[in-house]
Structures are given as C-alpha cells and as structure tokens.
Design a protein around this motif. Structure first.
Motif, PDB file in Angstrom:
ATOM      1  N   LEU A   1      33.223   6.597  41.086  1.00  0.00           N
ATOM      2  CA  LEU A   1      31.930   6.310  41.708  1.00  0.00           C
ATOM      3  C   LEU A   1      30.800   7.086  41.042  1.00  0.00           C
ATOM      4  O   LEU A   1      29.650   6.644  41.062  1.00  0.00           O
ATOM      5  N   ARG A   2      31.103   8.234  40.447  1.00  0.00           N
ATOM      6  CA  ARG A   2      30.081   9.001  39.735  1.00  0.00           C
ATOM      7  C   ARG A   2      29.774   8.409  38.358  1.00  0.00           C
ATOM      8  O   ARG A   2      28.692   8.649  37.815  1.00  0.00           O
ATOM      9  N   LEU A   3      30.724   7.677  37.813  1.00  0.00           N
ATOM     10  CA  LEU A   3      30.599   7.238  36.421  1.00  0.00           C
ATOM     11  C   LEU A   3      30.152   5.794  36.268  1.00  0.00           C
ATOM     12  O   LEU A   3      30.194   5.254  35.167  1.00  0.00           O
ATOM     13  N   VAL A   4      29.752   5.138  37.354  1.00  0.00           N
ATOM     14  CA  VAL A   4      29.219   3.778  37.257  1.00  0.00           C
ATOM     15  C   VAL A   4      27.720   3.810  37.482  1.00  0.00           C
ATOM     16  O   VAL A   4      27.225   4.609  38.292  1.00  0.00           O
ATOM     17  N   PRO A   5      26.954   2.982  36.779  1.00  0.00           N
ATOM     18  CA  PRO A   5      25.492   3.041  36.890  1.00  0.00           C
ATOM     19  C   PRO A   5      24.945   2.537  38.215  1.00  0.00           C
ATOM     20  O   PRO A   5      23.870   2.965  38.638  1.00  0.00           O
ATOM     21  N   ASN A   6      25.643   1.617  38.873  1.00  0.00           N
ATOM     22  CA  ASN A   6      25.170   1.063  40.134  1.00  0.00           C
ATOM     23  C   ASN A   6      26.384   0.800  41.014  1.00  0.00           C
ATOM     24  O   ASN A   6      27.205  -0.071  40.717  1.00  0.00           O
ATOM     25  N   ILE A   7      26.503   1.567  42.096  1.00  0.00           N
ATOM     26  CA  ILE A   7      27.715   1.508  42.913  1.00  0.00           C
ATOM     27  C   ILE A   7      27.893   0.150  43.566  1.00  0.00           C
ATOM     28  O   ILE A   7      28.997  -0.411  43.598  1.00  0.00           O
ATOM     29  N   GLN A   8      26.815  -0.434  44.098  1.00  0.00           N
ATOM     30  CA  GLN A   8      26.970  -1.703  44.804  1.00  0.00           C
ATOM     31  C   GLN A   8      27.317  -2.838  43.846  1.00  0.00           C
ATOM     32  O   GLN A   8      28.136  -3.713  44.172  1.00  0.00           O
ATOM     33  N   THR A   9      26.713  -2.842  42.670  1.00  0.00           N
ATOM     34  CA  THR A   9      27.074  -3.845  41.668  1.00  0.00           C
ATOM     35  C   THR A   9      28.538  -3.706  41.268  1.00  0.00           C
ATOM     36  O   THR A   9      29.263  -4.688  41.128  1.00  0.00           O
ATOM     37  N   PHE A  10      28.967  -2.465  41.101  1.00  0.00           N
ATOM     38  CA  PHE A  10      30.375  -2.192  40.780  1.00  0.00           C
ATOM     39  C   PHE A  10      31.280  -2.715  41.886  1.00  0.00           C
ATOM     40  O   PHE A  10      32.310  -3.350  41.620  1.00  0.00           O
ATOM     41  N   ARG A  11      30.905  -2.478  43.139  1.00  0.00           N
ATOM     42  CA  ARG A  11      31.748  -2.903  44.256  1.00  0.00           C
ATOM     43  C   ARG A  11      31.889  -4.421  44.317  1.00  0.00           C
ATOM     44  O   ARG A  11      32.991  -4.943  44.519  1.00  0.00           O
ATOM     45  N   THR A  12      30.790  -5.124  44.184  1.00  0.00           N
ATOM     46  CA  THR A  12      30.862  -6.585  44.251  1.00  0.00           C
ATOM     47  C   THR A  12      31.726  -7.135  43.121  1.00  0.00           C
ATOM     48  O   THR A  12      32.555  -8.026  43.328  1.00  0.00           O
ATOM     49  N   THR A  13      31.536  -6.590  41.920  1.00  0.00           N
ATOM     50  CA  THR A  13      32.326  -7.051  40.772  1.00  0.00           C
ATOM     51  C   THR A  13      33.802  -6.736  40.968  1.00  0.00           C
ATOM     52  O   THR A  13      34.675  -7.572  40.695  1.00  0.00           O
ATOM     53  N   LEU A  14      34.100  -5.552  41.446  1.00  0.00           N
ATOM     54  CA  LEU A  14      35.494  -5.168  41.658  1.00  0.00           C
ATOM     55  C   LEU A  14      36.134  -6.015  42.752  1.00  0.00           C
ATOM     56  O   LEU A  14      37.294  -6.440  42.626  1.00  0.00           O
ATOM     57  N   ARG A  15      35.411  -6.291  43.809  1.00  0.00           N
ATOM     58  CA  ARG A  15      35.944  -7.142  44.869  1.00  0.00           C
ATOM     59  C   ARG A  15      36.296  -8.517  44.305  1.00  0.00           C
ATOM     60  O   ARG A  15      37.327  -9.108  44.649  1.00  0.00           O
ATOM     61  N   CYS A  16      35.439  -9.013  43.438  1.00  0.00           N
ATOM     62  CA  CYS A  16      35.682 -10.310  42.788  1.00  0.00           C
ATOM     63  C   CYS A  16      36.929 -10.258  41.922  1.00  0.00           C
ATOM     64  O   CYS A  16      37.785 -11.146  41.980  1.00  0.00           O
ATOM     65  N   MET A  17      37.076  -9.200  41.116  1.00  0.00           N
ATOM     66  CA  MET A  17      38.196  -9.122  40.187  1.00  0.00           C
ATOM     67  C   MET A  17      39.513  -8.869  40.922  1.00  0.00           C
ATOM     68  O   MET A  17      40.567  -9.326  40.474  1.00  0.00           O
ATOM     69  N   ARG A  18      39.479  -8.169  42.038  1.00  0.00           N
ATOM     70  CA  ARG A  18      40.698  -8.003  42.845  1.00  0.00           C
ATOM     71  C   ARG A  18      41.149  -9.348  43.412  1.00  0.00           C
ATOM     72  O   ARG A  18      42.343  -9.665  43.411  1.00  0.00           O
ATOM     73  N   PHE A  19      40.190 -10.135  43.882  1.00  0.00           N
ATOM     74  CA  PHE A  19      40.518 -11.461  44.405  1.00  0.00           C
ATOM     75  C   PHE A  19      41.088 -12.342  43.300  1.00  0.00           C
ATOM     76  O   PHE A  19      42.093 -13.044  43.491  1.00  0.00           O
ATOM     77  N   TRP A  20      40.463 -12.295  42.119  1.00  0.00           N
ATOM     78  CA  TRP A  20      40.963 -13.072  40.975  1.00  0.00           C
ATOM     79  C   TRP A  20      42.395 -12.656  40.624  1.00  0.00           C
ATOM     80  O   TRP A  20      43.267 -13.518  40.411  1.00  0.00           O
TER      81      TRP A  20
END
Length: 757
Positions: free
Chosen positions: A208-227
């Motif tokens: 969480l410290r190493l990503v530029p935007n936490i919410q953007t990271f979360r949405t993308t990760l949620r998508c990739m977990r579903f995929w």
C-alpha cells in the motif's frame, strides 16, 4: 530512512519502483467512461460486500481485540506477575491479506495476526489458554487449530465471519498500542514462526505504501482477482496465482503507469506480462539485505532460488519469492491466459469485445480429452479437513512427477477447485487435464507409462504423519465424456455445440462464446465447468468438419495448445480400447451471451489507509497535459521499455532446466511428511517446457488403455501393476497385469489416418 523503492525524479516528484515509469500519460475521457463501466460491472457481479456485512466485520475485529487483551492479562496473572505488570500487559490485533488491501468480497475470510509479549508462548498460551477461551464462547464455531503448520494458525468463525488467526511472539515485555510492525527491529530475537507470521502484515502494508494511488490499485486488483478466478488461475497451492501474487503484479503495473485509471491498467497488465521474460523477477523495490542476517531471495547465492520459474518478490524484509509453487505446467497455462487477455483488451479498444468477454469462464471440462481424477475420502469431517489440506499441498508434486518422468512430453493442467459427490460421505475429488506437449514430432510407437509415477505420488501422500484409518486416495483416468455429473450445477450435464462456423464467430463481434457455467462447490470456491453430449457432439462435428476453416475470430477463446477434439469411440468394459484425435483442431463452443449484470449501488470498502477513497472516477480528473504528454507511445516503444525494465540486477537469472525433487512444501504442511527413505525420488530427469507456439503441426494421438466398469461409470485406473515398467519406452512386453494402466501411444499421422479409415 526512506521507503525502499521510493526515489526522487528530476522534477522533485517521488517515483515509486525500481525503474522509471513506462508512461506518465493521464486518463482520457474514454478511460474515465470505461473505468466507470468497469466499476459498475464489478458491483453488478457481487464483488462488494454490503454495508451491514462491513459493519459486522468491524465488530468482529473489535471483539477479537478485546478477547486477546483479556487473554494476555489472564496469563500474566497466572504466571505470577504483579498487578502493575498485569495492568500494562497488552496484545494487539492486525489484519492483512485481502481485507487489509480493501479488495475482499462477501463471505471472505479475515486474515488476522495477534501480536503478544515475550512471556505469552505460542504452544501453551496461544494454542492452550486462548484456544480454550474461544472454544467456550457461544459466538465461536468451527474452531480448528493447526499448531503443527509451518505457519501455525487458528481457524474459526466468529458470529459467522471466517477468521484465520496467526500469532507473533515479540521480544517485548509490553506491546504498545502504537506498535509499528513495519520496522525491521520488530524482527529482532524472534523465532522463525513469528517472522513468517509477521510477514503477511508487513508485506501488505508495504504494498500500500508503494502504489501511487491506493483506490486505483484496489479497483484494478479486484478486477484481476475476479479474472483469475473465472479463468481458473487463482490458487497458490495449485501452482497458480494467489491473492498476494496478484497484488504484487498489479502494484508493479500501477508503478509503471502511475497516472492511469483501472481501465488502462487492466490492459497494460496483460500487455506487460505477456511480454515478460520469466524467470526475470517482478519486484516493487530493491531487495534489502537487512541487518538481522535473515535469508532473502537471491538466485546468485541460494541454490534453491535458481529453480523458481516465475519469481514475484515480496517487498518487505526479508524479501521472498511468493510464487515458489509455480511449475512449468501452470506457468504455461498462465502465459496462455495473459496472451488471451492481451488480445481481448486490444479488441475492447477497437469496440469489438466487452468486459463479459474478458471474464468468460474457462471451459476446463471442454478443453481436454483426458483427465486424471483424484478422489480422497476420510472417516469424518475433521479428518477430511486435515486430509484435504495435506493432499492439496501435494497435488503439484503429481504434476511435477508426470512431467519429469515423461521428459516434459505429457503436460498437466490442474483444476484449482475441488468437487464433492453428495452421495458419498466425506468425499472430495480433484481433476487434472492431460495433453501431449504440442509442437514436438511424434515418434513411431512412442508411449507413456505413468503407473509408477502415480504409485510414487500416492506413496508420498500416504507418508502423512497425521494419517488416520479411513484417509484414502484414489487416482483414475477419466475421459471427457465420462466426467461425473455431480461436478455440474444441479448434477445435470449441460449441452453445448462443440463448434460454430466462422460466420457465427464474426457475427458475435469476436465475443468469446459461453463455454461453461460457474459453480460454487463446497468450500466456497468458484469453479468453471463445461459439458458435452456425445450424440449431439458427433452429429455436430460430422457436419462441421466438412466446412472450410478459412476465417478466424479476432478474439480467440484460448490458445490451441489447450483444446482438443472429443473422441467418440465407444469403450467397452474390461477390454482394451484405442482412441484417435487430431490435435490441430480447436473446439469453439457456442453459447448465449449473458445479460449485463444489474447495476447495484456500490458497497462500502473499509479503509484504514491515508489514500484516495471512494470512486476513482469521482476523484480522478482528466489532466489534458498528462493525457497528451505520452499518448504517442506506441506498442513498440512500450515493448522496448519493458525490455529495459527487465535489465535489472537479476537479468542473468535463468531457472535451471531441472527442478529440485521437492519444491517448498505448502506452508501449513511443511513438516508433516514422514521419512519414506527417498529411494523413489533420486535421479529424476526434468525438462521444463515453454508455452506452445501459436502455429503447431497436426498431431494424431492414440491412447491405449484397459478399463473396468464401476457403478455405471467407466473409469480407467492409473494404479500400477506389480511389475517393473520403463518410464518412457515402446510398447511393453505382454506380461500379465493385475491392475489396469494408462498408456499414451503416439503414432504417425499417416498411420492413424489409415486406421481410422
């Protein structure tokens, strides 16, 4: 001290990652629109929990924190501490995993860590007094302690919420309320189990410290977990990607495209990892040696690290490879899926595909002609739970052994989920797709005999130190048309046409047809199923084989290397049989386009992070300067940038052509293997195959086997006869056999054509 992986750019802005970003381009209006569509899609398919469930989780965590504080005071008093020390005694609960990252869904487990003082022992106090306290509480159900695991854990449900509780015993007499477990000093003078238990929290916080935007990271990760779940590549224990693996992969893409929205990040995820030259490692920050002398991932110094095929390195000290379970088989499957995702994202940019296409379930039970079925049983539910965990941790060894003993010529595709036959008490089964390696010339009379391989695997599984009577395992060969019905929803085998015309493919706008349906078996795991009807398939194939195959859909379902045609030759019980099929043909299973999911209101995401919260599209404004700054980047320029990224300190790292006999065991079962002498595990050759090329020669395959009839189903067993057999040889001598076997016999195309005629 700064954060590892954080550096300054020339303009004074901080840069995340060990390399320069590939692109600083900001979102376009189209990116904002498509990201909003993606968020609504994820909400519509039920990936966000309700507000009530979110509040319930917070209440459980608060209650659990109170319980451990009472527990540590009780044991302090019992150990004779004075009232002042008892008053100061403290323990603290931390979260990690998907809940801490903010990407958990309804019904997901909460990964928690209890941090206690030095006088609170793990065995006597945590698995003694605390376990007793929990067992006596009415809110706690299904309490299952695993103290002998590599990472000891206590599993239970608290008010219906599943909790995995680890314990870290620090070298402190008092645990402060403002304890920062990210500091390296927290690891001083602690045992290995504490280091491993702390690792989950330390890694999650560092991500969480190493990503530029936490919410953007979360949405993308949620998508990739579903995929990953829909495509059958979400399972760390099976050798695919787990939650932390995907988090690290997505975080790296966020670093490389710091101003992009999830719509673009999903596309770049597939583009980057399609081009990635494994085993070059994915790292969010430089690997720190640290001052405590703990071992970190380094293939130059650690021989074991040289065998890792897909290293994804955790960012917190001590840095480790989170994907040590990956095998050549699972890497091949994942590489195919990355390629498929990249093709679909390109089609989406041209408005020739949609999100439904990307998330189409993988038709596992339509993709192979032959499968291994591994059935396990036990005497009761508790025994089955332990037996299941042990067998799952060993299944990847079966994949390794088959490929090693057949010199990489026979490839395996493990299914990440399990199934249960409700007519059989305390039963689970697993499946593994089998196919001959593509693109390799067929030698006359070449044959695979894996009887000894299966026997060796069963021998290693039965070496379980906690084995009890009734814990059994059975391995059999089953053909696609004989897949048991209980794996399908409602126990009914759906029917799909095996092929569609090129015109139908084009008219579907390159959308991947429906190949299967999602099912959620016991254990809550989402699995993908397909189906066939022998008579309809035969009639369909007879018609379609006469049609010209001169048109191709822009978006392919899956690479040809993993799909074969159904053999429809009848099998008679207790007799040998031969089957032939042409591996160059690829099934295209038709189906109806599913309706778009209803758009529900977004669920609440608990957050304890000082990052952007709420909808990305509500907070992210289009920056025309950034949007125009880098739009000229072509795919070729991106390819060169990716090549440059991989020219890091480990650029020379190449995985050895032989794997160690045993990859690292599953963390919960590492020490539970009895000494079996090791005489069956020496001198095994291995040839790690690379992903199959797109253009492959036509190969005819003949499988010779013996069958027995069991309960109205034809199962071809793999158990070895009591005779010695070569691992890869010509046809065996006609010796009497007491048990059936599976032999894969590959003949030339011409000879197969003559026989079929």
């Amino acid at each position: 001290m700064g954060i590892p992986g954080l550096s300054n750019q020339n303009n004074g802005q901080q840069r995340l990652g060990i390399t320069e970003p590939i692109s600083l381009a900001g979102p376009t209006e189209d990116d904002v629109i498509k990201t909003r569509e993606l968020e609504k899609y994820l909400q519509g398919v039920g990936l966000y929990e309700s507000q009530e469930e979110a509040v319930g989780r917070e209440e459980v965590l608060g209650r659990l924190d109170q319980i451990v504080k009472i527990w540590v005071k009780n044991i302090s008093r019992a150990k004779g501490f004075n009232e002042q020390l008892v008053h100061e005694a403290n323990a603290k609960i931390f979260t990690f995993g998907s809940y801490r990252l903010g990407v958990h869904g309804p019904g997901a487990d909460i990964d928690t860590l209890c941090v206690g003082p030095r006088h609170a022992s793990r065995d006597e106090d945590f698995f003694g007094e605390l376990q007793k306290m929990l067992s006596e509480m009415q809110e706690v159900t299904e309490l299952h302690p695993v103290p002998d695991a590599h990472v000891p854990v206590m599993k239970f449900k608290f008010n219906g919420v599943s909790v995995d509780l680890l314990y870290a015993r620090l070298a402190l007499w008092v645990i402060p309320d403002d304890l920062d477990i990210s500091q390296e000093s927290i690891l001083q003078n602690v045992d290995e189990q504490t280091v491993l238990s702390l690792n989950g929290c330390r890694v999650t916080d560092q991500v969480l410290r190493l990503v530029p935007n936490i919410q953007t990271f979360r949405t993308t990760l949620r998508c990739m977990r579903f995929w990953a779940k829909r495509r059958g590549v979400y399972s760390n224990v099976a050798g695919f990607l787990g939650g932390i693996n995907l988090a690290l992969l997505v975080a790296r893409i966020c670093q490389l495209y710091p101003n992009a929205l999830p719509n673009m990040l999903v596309s770049r995820f597939f583009r980057v990892y399609t081009q990635w030259r494994w085993p070059n490692p994915v790292m969010l920050c430089a690997i720190e040696e640290g001052s405590l002398g703990l071992s970190v991932w380094d293939p130059r110094r650690n021989p074991k690290d040289r065998y890792h095929l897909m290293p994804i390195i955790t960012p917190a000290y001590p840095c480790m490879n989170s994907t040590y379970n990956v095998t050549s088989s699972t890497l091949r499957v994942m590489s195919d899926e990355f390629r498929r995702g990249s093709e679909i994202c390109e089609a989406m940019e041209a408005s020739k595909a949609d999100w439904d296409t990307l998330f189409e379930p993988y038709p596992f039970f339509e993709s192979y002609k032959n499968y291994l079925q591994i059935d396990i049983t036990a005497e009761n539910a508790d025994d089955l739970r332990q037996w299941k965990g042990w067998v799952e941790s060993r299944l990847r060894q079966l994949t390794l052994k088959i490929e090693r003993h057949t010199y990489g010529m026979l490839q395996c595709h493990p299914h990440p989920g399990e199934f249960s036959d409700n007519s059989r008490p305390f039963h689970h089964c697993y499946f593994m797709g089998l196919q001959r390696k593509q693109g390799v010339p067929v030698n006359e009379g070449e044959q695979f005999d894996i009887r000894l391989t299966v026997e060796e695997f069963k021998h290693s599984v039965n070496a379980y130190t906690l084995w009890k009577p009734g814990m059994n395992i059975h391995v059999s060969h089953v053909k696609r048309r004989n897949i048991p019905n209980y794996i399908f929803p409602g126990g009914v085998r759906p029917t799909f046409p095996s092929k569609v015309t090129a015109e139908n493919k084009q008219s579907s706008k390159s959308r991947v047809p429906g190949h299967g349906q999602a099912e959620k078996p016991q254990g809550g795991k989402t699995v993908v199923v397909g189906a066939d009807d022998v008579r309809k398939r035969k009639r369909s194939e007879d018609i379609m084989d006469n049609n010209p195959r001169n048109s191709k859909s822009p978006v392919s379902l899956a690479p040809p290397s993993r799909e074969v045609n159904e053999d429809i030759s009848p099998i008679s019980a207790s007799s040998s049989c031969s089957m032939k099929f042409d591996e160059s043909e690829v099934n295209s299973i038709g189906g109806q386009k599913s309706e778009k999911p209803c758009l529900n209101s977004p669920g609440e995401i608990p957050s304890g992070d000082s990052g952007t919260n709420g909808s990305v599209t509500n907070n992210q404004q289009v920056n025309p300067v950034l949007a125009a700054a880098d739009t000229s980047n072509s795919k070729e320029e991106e390819k060169l940038a990716i090549e440059k990224i991989m020219s890091g300190p480990y650029d020379a790292h190449q995985a050895f052509p032989e794997e160690p006999e045993e990859l690292e065991d599953d963390t919960q079962y590492k020490n539970q293997d009895k000494d079996s002498g090791g005489n069956m595990k020496n001198n095994m050759e291995s040839l790690l195959s690379k992903p199959a090329v797109a253009e492959e020669p036509v190969i005819s395959k003949e499988i010779t086997c013996s069958t027995h009839l069991f309960s109205n189903e034809i199962l071809e067993e793999l158990e070895p006869a009591e005779l010695s057999a070569p691992l890869l040889s010509g046809p065996p001598a006609p010796l009497p056999m007491k048990k059936p076997l599976i032999r894969l016999n590959f003949t030339s195309l011409g000879k197969a054509a003559d026989k079929s005629a």
